[in-house]
Design a protein around this motif. Structure first.
Motif, PDB file in Angstrom:
ATOM      1  N   PHE A 162       1.112  -1.257   0.101  1.00 59.53           N
ATOM      2  CA  PHE A 162       0.212   0.112   0.021  1.00 59.53           C
ATOM      3  C   PHE A 162       0.827   1.186   0.024  1.00 59.53           C
ATOM      4  CE2 PHE A 162      -4.364  -1.523   1.839  1.00 59.53           C
ATOM      5  CZ  PHE A 162      -4.307  -2.565   0.722  1.00 59.53           C
ATOM      6  N   GLY A 163       1.922   1.091   0.750  1.00 61.57           N
ATOM      7  CA  GLY A 163       2.923   2.241   0.845  1.00 61.57           C
ATOM      8  C   GLY A 163       3.565   2.930  -0.613  1.00 61.57           C
ATOM      9  N   LEU A 164       3.747   1.780  -1.414  1.00 56.69           N
ATOM     10  CA  LEU A 164       4.205   2.068  -2.645  1.00 56.69           C
ATOM     11  C   LEU A 164       3.290   2.788  -3.419  1.00 56.69           C
ATOM     12  CD1 LEU A 164       5.667  -1.199  -4.111  1.00 56.69           C
ATOM     13  CD2 LEU A 164       7.007   0.803  -3.322  1.00 56.69           C
ATOM     14  N   MET A 165       1.987   2.726  -3.498  1.00 59.55           N
ATOM     15  CA  MET A 165       0.986   3.260  -4.243  1.00 59.55           C
ATOM     16  C   MET A 165       0.551   4.446  -3.400  1.00 59.55           C
ATOM     17  SD  MET A 165      -1.695   0.120  -5.024  1.00 59.55           S
ATOM     18  CE  MET A 165      -2.091  -0.118  -3.448  1.00 59.55           C
ATOM     19  N   GLU A 166       0.708   4.488  -2.110  1.00 57.49           N
ATOM     20  CA  GLU A 166       0.458   5.939  -1.303  1.00 57.49           C
ATOM     21  C   GLU A 166       1.694   7.017  -1.713  1.00 57.49           C
ATOM     22  OE1 GLU A 166       0.240   4.851   2.699  1.00 57.49           O
ATOM     23  OE2 GLU A 166      -2.036   4.091   2.591  1.00 57.49           O
ATOM     24  N   ARG A 167       2.752   6.390  -1.809  1.00 58.35           N
ATOM     25  CA  ARG A 167       3.910   7.355  -2.232  1.00 58.35           C
ATOM     26  C   ARG A 167       3.946   8.095  -3.379  1.00 58.35           C
ATOM     27  NH1 ARG A 167       6.917   3.704   0.740  1.00 58.35           N
ATOM     28  NH2 ARG A 167       7.751   2.658  -1.197  1.00 58.35           N
ATOM     29  N   VAL A 168       3.350   7.092  -4.494  1.00 56.17           N
ATOM     30  CA  VAL A 168       3.172   7.402  -5.850  1.00 56.17           C
ATOM     31  C   VAL A 168       2.126   8.572  -5.974  1.00 56.17           C
ATOM     32  CG1 VAL A 168       2.261   6.924  -8.170  1.00 56.17           C
ATOM     33  CG2 VAL A 168       4.189   5.596  -7.078  1.00 56.17           C
ATOM     34  N   THR A 169       0.805   8.321  -5.074  1.00 54.61           N
ATOM     35  CA  THR A 169      -0.440   9.063  -5.400  1.00 54.61           C
ATOM     36  C   THR A 169      -0.324  10.359  -4.592  1.00 54.61           C
ATOM     37  OG1 THR A 169      -1.767   7.757  -3.900  1.00 54.61           O
ATOM     38  CG2 THR A 169      -1.893   7.364  -6.248  1.00 54.61           C
ATOM     39  N   LEU A 170       0.735  10.524  -3.675  1.00 57.13           N
ATOM     40  CA  LEU A 170       0.728  11.620  -2.726  1.00 57.13           C
ATOM     41  C   LEU A 170       0.327  13.079  -3.166  1.00 57.13           C
ATOM     42  CD1 LEU A 170       1.490  11.890   0.409  1.00 57.13           C
ATOM     43  CD2 LEU A 170       3.655  12.596  -0.271  1.00 57.13           C
ATOM     44  N   PRO A 171       0.730  13.311  -4.591  1.00 62.27           N
ATOM     45  CA  PRO A 171       0.511  14.664  -4.963  1.00 62.27           C
ATOM     46  C   PRO A 171      -1.008  14.844  -5.158  1.00 62.27           C
ATOM     47  CG  PRO A 171       2.131  13.507  -6.477  1.00 62.27           C
ATOM     48  CD  PRO A 171       1.580  12.490  -5.444  1.00 62.27           C
ATOM     49  N   LEU A 172      -1.991  13.836  -5.048  1.00 62.10           N
ATOM     50  CA  LEU A 172      -3.202  13.853  -5.460  1.00 62.10           C
ATOM     51  C   LEU A 172      -4.122  14.290  -4.284  1.00 62.10           C
ATOM     52  CD1 LEU A 172      -3.512  11.078  -7.826  1.00 62.10           C
ATOM     53  CD2 LEU A 172      -3.120  13.130  -8.424  1.00 62.10           C
ATOM     54  N   TYR A 173      -3.623  14.384  -3.294  1.00 58.96           N
ATOM     55  CA  TYR A 173      -4.344  14.478  -1.812  1.00 58.96           C
ATOM     56  C   TYR A 173      -3.888  15.434  -0.913  1.00 58.96           C
ATOM     57  CZ  TYR A 173      -5.946   9.897  -3.086  1.00 58.96           C
ATOM     58  OH  TYR A 173      -6.710   8.742  -3.622  1.00 58.96           O
ATOM     59  N   ALA A 174      -4.631  16.303  -0.429  1.00 53.02           N
ATOM     60  CA  ALA A 174      -4.438  17.377   0.532  1.00 53.02           C
ATOM     61  C   ALA A 174      -3.703  16.866   1.855  1.00 53.02           C
ATOM     62  CB  ALA A 174      -5.317  18.181   0.805  1.00 53.02           C
ATOM     63  N   ASP A 175      -3.262  17.530   2.607  1.00 55.10           N
ATOM     64  CA  ASP A 175      -2.565  16.820   4.079  1.00 55.10           C
ATOM     65  C   ASP A 175      -3.707  16.265   4.942  1.00 55.10           C
ATOM     66  OD1 ASP A 175       0.006  17.859   3.224  1.00 55.10           O
ATOM     67  OD2 ASP A 175      -0.199  19.345   4.446  1.00 55.10           O
ATOM     68  N   ASP A 176      -5.067  16.958   4.820  1.00 61.94           N
ATOM     69  CA  ASP A 176      -6.118  16.332   5.718  1.00 61.94           C
ATOM     70  C   ASP A 176      -7.160  15.220   4.846  1.00 61.94           C
ATOM     71  OD1 ASP A 176      -7.304  17.838   3.686  1.00 61.94           O
ATOM     72  OD2 ASP A 176      -8.573  19.025   5.208  1.00 61.94           O
ATOM     73  N   GLU A 177      -6.258  14.703   3.736  1.00 63.08           N
ATOM     74  CA  GLU A 177      -6.967  13.427   3.105  1.00 63.08           C
ATOM     75  C   GLU A 177      -6.379  12.203   3.172  1.00 63.08           C
ATOM     76  OE1 GLU A 177      -9.691  15.794  -0.551  1.00 63.08           O
ATOM     77  OE2 GLU A 177      -7.098  15.572  -0.619  1.00 63.08           O
ATOM     78  N   ARG A 178      -5.252  12.304   4.120  1.00 65.92           N
ATOM     79  CA  ARG A 178      -4.736  10.929   4.077  1.00 65.92           C
ATOM     80  C   ARG A 178      -5.485   9.698   4.603  1.00 65.92           C
ATOM     81  NH1 ARG A 178      -2.118  13.386   1.453  1.00 65.92           N
ATOM     82  NH2 ARG A 178      -0.226  14.610   1.847  1.00 65.92           N
ATOM     83  N   GLN A 179      -6.575   9.685   5.176  1.00 69.13           N
ATOM     84  CA  GLN A 179      -7.537   8.805   5.523  1.00 69.13           C
ATOM     85  C   GLN A 179      -8.182   8.232   4.059  1.00 69.13           C
ATOM     86  OE1 GLN A 179     -10.286   9.049   8.712  1.00 69.13           O
ATOM     87  NE2 GLN A 179     -10.977   7.144   8.380  1.00 69.13           N
ATOM     88  N   GLU A 180      -8.556   9.136   3.268  1.00 72.08           N
ATOM     89  CA  GLU A 180      -9.197   8.915   2.078  1.00 72.08           C
ATOM     90  C   GLU A 180      -8.187   8.351   1.134  1.00 72.08           C
ATOM     91  OE1 GLU A 180     -11.697  11.273  -1.299  1.00 72.08           O
ATOM     92  OE2 GLU A 180     -11.110  12.499   0.367  1.00 72.08           O
ATOM     93  N   GLN A 181      -7.048   8.739   1.128  1.00 70.79           N
ATOM     94  CA  GLN A 181      -5.801   8.080   0.281  1.00 70.79           C
ATOM     95  C   GLN A 181      -5.792   6.629   0.847  1.00 70.79           C
ATOM     96  OE1 GLN A 181      -2.003   9.624   0.841  1.00 70.79           O
ATOM     97  NE2 GLN A 181      -1.320   8.901  -1.106  1.00 70.79           N
ATOM     98  N   SER A 182      -5.814   6.316   2.026  1.00 71.77           N
ATOM     99  CA  SER A 182      -5.598   5.065   2.388  1.00 71.77           C
ATOM    100  C   SER A 182      -6.920   4.205   2.046  1.00 71.77           C
ATOM    101  CB  SER A 182      -5.587   4.818   3.830  1.00 71.77           C
ATOM    102  OG  SER A 182      -4.020   5.607   4.327  1.00 71.77           O
TER     103      SER A 182
END
Length: 203
Positions: A131-151
């Motif tokens: 999951f961390g691999l995908m989260e690092r790649v998609t980090l630019p698509l989420y604001a700081d307060d959207e980490r739960q949504e990203q997960s």
């Protein structure tokens, strides 16, 4: 034939897992049994169950190794590539790994543990690393307060991709196209739902 004194517990565990992987690679997960493993390593079934609680434990530890190998295979070099290009590369590497190790991957996705089996921290950690691999790649698509949504989105992407691969395991051509075409379409659908937060565009 090896004797009990020939190997340490750590060495025996490694041998057993290597033998289990060989059996699964050649015969599939349905061909795996404790007696086949012990015949390959030259020890008794009793010795095997001194190393593992049961077959669920052996299979899970073997599956952790597969997930770790998948993680290593999917590592991307540091690059300025856009999110779309990086996600596509991840998808291609995922498909490539599964194509190279179909039976081992089926053991990850298809083995049915006993109802009372609890997955280990090692197994859960291996999934989180992916999951961390995908989260690092998609980090630019989420604001700081959207980490739960990203997960949650990454969990959905993972489930969708593994589902496609599961269907494709028995038939290379899916209803909507090849596994590669369907994976690319999945990524495009995801990206269309997530306009970039950072500057720049996504192709």
């Amino acid at each position: 034939m090896a004797r009990r004194s020939d190997h340490s517990r750590k060495e025996l565990t490694k041998l057993a897992l290597e033998s289990a992987r060989q059996i699964v690679a050649e015969e599939g997960i349905d061909g795996l049994s404790g007696r086949k493993v012990t015949r390959k390593i030259g020890y008794t079934i009793g010795t095997l169950y001194q190393l593992f609680e049961d077959m669920d434990d052996l299979v899970e530890r073997m599956n952790v190794q597969t997930l770790e190998q998948l993680y290593a295979h999917c590592q991307l070099d540091e690059s300025p590539d856009e999110v779309a290009a990086q996600l596509k590369e991840l998808g291609q590497r995922f498909i490539e790994f599964v194509s190279l190790h179909p039976n081992e991957w089926h053991a990850v996705m298809g083995y049915r543990y006993k109802d009372n089996h609890t997955t280990s921290d090692a197994y859960n950690g291996a999934i989180q690393k992916l999951f961390g691999l995908m989260e690092r790649v998609t980090l630019p698509l989420y604001a700081d307060d959207e980490r739960q949504e990203q997960s949650l989105d990454m969990a959905l992407l993972w489930t969708s991709l593994t589902g496609l691969l599961g269907i494709a395991a028995s038939e290379r051509k899916l209803a909507g196209g090849s596994i590669e075409e369907m994976t690319e379409r999945l990524i495009k659908m995801y990206l269309a739902s997530r306009p970039p937060i950072a500057s720049g565009t996504i192709g």
